[in-house]
Every structure is written in structure tokens, then in C-alpha cells.
Scaffold this motif. Structure first.
Motif: not given
Length: 119
Positions: A65, A73, A76, A92, A96
Motif C-alpha cells: 500500500y 493509506t 492497497a 484490503l 484502507q
């Protein structure tokens, strides 16, 4: 009057389409195509959703990421895994949600997320 075997077709008349009609047709086509794409994406390929094996003790998902200058972030992606798609999506989503300290330059990160069965 003599008849021959020719078929008589009307001459083609090129009439420019109405701007209103043309725009509506394009937008209807675009709308229909977007619905088809959304349905296809939500269904996914048949048979690719593997179940979570109740006998397996743990799964892992390696995620790469980007950490932005604001500490959030983004971008990813899964780079290695033995987990089913459901757990990959959860990994994922978790990445995030992560936040880091803001910095002057964006940076890349990698983490292994492990899913273990409760005992």
C-alpha cells in the motif's frame, strides 16, 4: 409495361439525426452498458468464490500500500496470499482504515495480515 426481376428499393436519404434524439440514444446506451458492467462485476466469474475451510487453522494476506502525505493509506493491493477472496477483501478494507503520521513524502508499505481461527 414490362416487369423484370429487379427489386426496386427506395433511395437512401441521409438526414442528420436530431441533436436531442442522438443525445438521448447515446445516454440510454451508456446507461444500459453501465448496468451490464455493474451486474457482471457484482456476480464475478462463476465458481471463483472459494469457501473458508473450517479445518484450516489460519490464512495470510500480504498487502502492499501507499501512505500519503496526509497519513492515509491508498492503492492497497494483495501481493501474496493463501486466503479465499472474502478474507482478501477484508484485509484490503482493513488496510484502507489504517492511519499513519503525516509526512513530507508519500511512502510504500507492506504488511502480512493473518487470520486465525478462534479456539
Amino acid at each position: 409495361m414490362r416487369h423484370n426481376n429487379r427489386k426496386y428499393l427506395p433511395k437512401r436519404i441521409d438526414v442528420p439525426p436530431s441533436p436531442l434524439c442522438d443525445g438521448r440514444v447515446k445516454s440510454v446506451r451508456r446507461f444500459a452498458l453501465s448496468i451490464i458492467v455493474l451486474l457482471a462485476a457484482s456476480c464475478g466469474p462463476a465458481g471463483t468464490t472459494e469457501p473458508i475451510d473450517p479445518n484450516k487453522k489460519s490464512y495470510f494476506v500480504d498487502v502492499e500500500y501507499t501512505i500519503g502525505t496526509d497519513g492515509k493509506t491508498s492503492n492497497a493491493k494483495v501481493i501474496n496470499t493463501d486466503a479465499p477472496q472474502l478474507l482478501q477483501k477484508e484485509a484490503l478494507a482493513e488496510v484502507q482504515r489504517w492511519r499513519a503520521e503525516p509526512s513530507a513524502d508519500p511512502s510504500r508499505g507492506r504488511r502480512r495480515i493473518e487470520f486465525a481461527a478462534e479456539q
